[in-house]
Design an enzyme around this catalytic site. Sequence first.
Site, PDB file in Angstrom:
ATOM      1  N   CYS A  11       0.866  -1.183   0.000  1.00 26.90           N
ATOM      2  CA  CYS A  11       0.000   0.000   0.000  1.00 26.90           C
ATOM      3  C   CYS A  11       0.904   1.235   0.000  1.00 26.90           C
ATOM      4  O   CYS A  11       2.071   1.154  -0.415  1.00 26.90           O
ATOM      5  CB  CYS A  11      -0.987  -0.023   1.166  1.00 26.90           C
ATOM      6  SG  CYS A  11      -0.237   0.029   2.811  1.00 26.90           S
ATOM      7  N   ARG A  17      -3.456  -0.579   5.331  1.00 29.79           N
ATOM      8  CA  ARG A  17      -4.062  -1.605   4.485  1.00 29.79           C
ATOM      9  C   ARG A  17      -3.178  -2.823   4.270  1.00 29.79           C
ATOM     10  O   ARG A  17      -3.644  -3.958   4.408  1.00 29.79           O
ATOM     11  CB  ARG A  17      -4.457  -1.004   3.126  1.00 29.79           C
ATOM     12  CG  ARG A  17      -5.561   0.030   3.233  1.00 29.79           C
ATOM     13  CD  ARG A  17      -5.675   0.828   1.960  1.00 29.79           C
ATOM     14  NE  ARG A  17      -4.467   1.628   1.726  1.00 29.79           N
ATOM     15  CZ  ARG A  17      -4.198   2.276   0.616  1.00 29.79           C
ATOM     16  NH1 ARG A  17      -5.049   2.216  -0.400  1.00 29.79           N
ATOM     17  NH2 ARG A  17      -3.097   2.995   0.503  1.00 29.79           N
ATOM     18  N   ASP A 124      -8.405   3.823   1.585  1.00 31.74           N
ATOM     19  CA  ASP A 124      -7.399   4.007   2.627  1.00 31.74           C
ATOM     20  C   ASP A 124      -8.045   4.524   3.911  1.00 31.74           C
ATOM     21  O   ASP A 124      -8.477   5.676   3.984  1.00 31.74           O
ATOM     22  CB  ASP A 124      -6.344   4.997   2.142  1.00 31.74           C
ATOM     23  CG  ASP A 124      -5.121   4.988   3.042  1.00 31.74           C
ATOM     24  OD1 ASP A 124      -5.237   4.521   4.198  1.00 31.74           O
ATOM     25  OD2 ASP A 124      -4.062   5.446   2.592  1.00 31.74           O
TER      26      ASP A 124
HETATM   27  P1  4NP Z   1      -1.804   2.871   4.165  1.00 27.66           P
HETATM   28  O1  4NP Z   1      -2.336   4.274   4.725  1.00 27.66           O
HETATM   29  O2  4NP Z   1      -1.256   3.134   2.767  1.00 27.66           O
HETATM   30  O3  4NP Z   1      -3.016   2.004   4.110  1.00 27.66           O
HETATM   31  O4  4NP Z   1      -0.764   2.405   5.119  1.00 27.66           O
HETATM   32  C1  4NP Z   1      -1.516   5.405   4.826  1.00 27.66           C
HETATM   33  C2  4NP Z   1      -0.969   5.732   6.035  1.00 27.66           C
HETATM   34  C3  4NP Z   1      -0.179   6.858   6.164  1.00 27.66           C
HETATM   35  C4  4NP Z   1       0.037   7.671   5.050  1.00 27.66           C
HETATM   36  C5  4NP Z   1      -0.502   7.327   3.850  1.00 27.66           C
HETATM   37  C6  4NP Z   1      -1.279   6.197   3.727  1.00 27.66           C
HETATM   38  N1  4NP Z   1       0.817   8.830   5.191  1.00 27.66           N
HETATM   39  O5  4NP Z   1       0.961   9.561   4.197  1.00 27.66           O
HETATM   40  O6  4NP Z   1       1.329   9.122   6.286  1.00 27.66           O
END
Ligand code: 4NP
Length: 149
Positions: A11, A17, A124
């Site tokens: 992800c 995710r 997300d």
């Molecule tokens: P993930 O969600 O891709 O599902 O882990 C996110 C968590 C943090 C960030 C982006 C996506 N971030 O930019 O900090």
Amino acid sequence: MTSPRRILFVCLGNICRSPAAEGVTRAMAEGRGLTLDSAGTGGWHVGEPPYGPMQQAAARRGYDLSVLRARQFVPGDFLQFDLIVVMDADNRREVERQRPEGNHVPVRLMTEFAPETGARAVPDPYYTRDFDGALDLVETCARGLIASL
Ligand code: 4NP
């Protein structure tokens, strides 16, 4: 192709995710001898455990994500895994951009394993705040993925 045994979930941050997908699939595929890992295309959270609210939502369903630590996807992952499963089209684009020349490892969307949902991405929850909705979809997709092996 022989059935994939080494599967990497990807992800953006590797704190919501993809660790959820890794933990859910590990629990559902126990005893099948799969090697599972997850990574993020971004490096902001490297070394961190999964995001607290994600861990808590997963724990309520019996999935322990606490031992996982975020890492960034690297081109060498194409050599270490025989299936890469991404959570959305942005992840796919960023992973494909790093594909080594001549490498043919399949990159599939997580939602391809649950076509009946009509979902085209795992939304997300870091932004939507719907951790249970993400887990519902991840569980459905993980079941389909395991059934496809
Ligand atoms: P993930 O969600 O891709 O599902 O882990 C996110 C968590 C943090 C960030 C982006 C996506 N971030 O930019 O900090």
